[in-house]
Motif scaffolding. Structure first.
Motif, mmCIF file in Angstrom:
data_model
loop_
_atom_site.group_PDB
_atom_site.id
_atom_site.type_symbol
_atom_site.label_atom_id
_atom_site.label_comp_id
_atom_site.label_asym_id
_atom_site.label_seq_id
_atom_site.Cartn_x
_atom_site.Cartn_y
_atom_site.Cartn_z
ATOM 1 N N THR A 23 63.744 34.617 46.838
ATOM 2 C CA THR A 23 64.614 34.634 45.776
ATOM 3 C C THR A 23 65.244 33.368 45.188
ATOM 4 O O THR A 23 65.631 33.511 44.039
ATOM 5 C CB THR A 23 65.523 35.832 46.513
ATOM 6 O OG1 THR A 23 65.186 36.718 46.913
ATOM 7 C CG2 THR A 23 66.667 36.347 45.402
ATOM 8 N N ILE A 24 65.925 32.494 46.221
ATOM 9 C CA ILE A 24 66.366 31.261 45.529
ATOM 10 C C ILE A 24 65.479 30.370 44.954
ATOM 11 O O ILE A 24 65.708 30.016 43.754
ATOM 12 C CB ILE A 24 66.827 30.517 46.690
ATOM 13 C CG1 ILE A 24 67.884 31.297 47.552
ATOM 14 C CG2 ILE A 24 67.438 29.149 46.263
ATOM 15 C CD1 ILE A 24 68.242 30.507 48.853
ATOM 16 N N GLN A 45 62.652 31.629 43.133
ATOM 17 C CA GLN A 45 62.671 32.536 41.737
ATOM 18 C C GLN A 45 63.759 32.199 40.941
ATOM 19 O O GLN A 45 63.776 32.270 39.780
ATOM 20 C CB GLN A 45 62.579 33.966 42.065
ATOM 21 C CG GLN A 45 61.077 34.233 42.497
ATOM 22 C CD GLN A 45 61.074 35.767 43.060
ATOM 23 O OE1 GLN A 45 62.013 36.468 43.032
ATOM 24 N NE2 GLN A 45 59.699 36.109 43.218
ATOM 25 N N ASN A 46 65.126 32.330 41.508
ATOM 26 C CA ASN A 46 66.043 32.086 40.382
ATOM 27 C C ASN A 46 66.146 30.800 39.950
ATOM 28 O O ASN A 46 66.254 30.485 38.933
ATOM 29 C CB ASN A 46 67.355 32.222 41.336
ATOM 30 C CG ASN A 46 67.702 33.885 41.608
ATOM 31 O OD1 ASN A 46 67.259 34.659 40.764
ATOM 32 N ND2 ASN A 46 68.383 34.141 42.573
ATOM 33 N N ILE A 47 65.871 29.617 40.643
ATOM 34 C CA ILE A 47 65.778 28.420 40.121
ATOM 35 C C ILE A 47 64.714 28.212 39.015
ATOM 36 O O ILE A 47 64.926 27.609 37.946
ATOM 37 C CB ILE A 47 65.436 27.415 41.124
ATOM 38 C CG1 ILE A 47 66.687 27.483 42.157
ATOM 39 C CG2 ILE A 47 65.156 25.962 40.750
ATOM 40 C CD1 ILE A 47 66.324 26.581 43.660
ATOM 41 N N VAL A 101 63.575 30.596 37.258
ATOM 42 C CA VAL A 101 64.031 31.373 35.980
ATOM 43 C C VAL A 101 65.122 30.685 35.329
ATOM 44 O O VAL A 101 64.932 30.970 33.846
ATOM 45 C CB VAL A 101 64.471 32.881 36.323
ATOM 46 C CG1 VAL A 101 65.227 33.518 35.239
ATOM 47 C CG2 VAL A 101 63.574 33.615 36.895
ATOM 48 N N PHE A 102 66.075 30.323 35.716
ATOM 49 C CA PHE A 102 67.097 29.408 34.986
ATOM 50 C C PHE A 102 66.410 28.323 34.587
ATOM 51 O O PHE A 102 67.251 27.792 33.588
ATOM 52 C CB PHE A 102 68.369 29.281 36.015
ATOM 53 C CG PHE A 102 69.192 30.373 36.284
ATOM 54 C CD1 PHE A 102 69.444 31.191 35.399
ATOM 55 C CD2 PHE A 102 69.250 30.799 37.550
ATOM 56 C CE1 PHE A 102 70.230 32.385 35.417
ATOM 57 C CE2 PHE A 102 70.039 31.965 37.854
ATOM 58 C CZ PHE A 102 70.583 32.831 36.674
#
Length: 45
Positions: free
Chosen positions: A3-4, A6-8, A10-11
């Motif tokens: 999840t971490i 993926q968030n990196i 995406v941002f």
């Protein structure tokens, strides 16, 4: 952990997209005085 990452990603993609749009629409280059299309008589029309 996934999840971490993926968030990196995406941002990062979002920041790159906004940067591209800002550069494309708001970052105007100064036109040179010898640019064709003015009354300089270059004859390129």
């Amino acid at each position: 952990m996934n999840t971490i990452i993926q968030n990196i990603l995406v941002f990062t993609a979002l920041a790159l997209a906004f940067g591209f749009l800002f550069k494309k629409f708001f970052w105007k280059k100064a036109k040179s005085k010898k640019a064709c299309g003015g009354d300089d008589g270059c004859g390129c029309h």
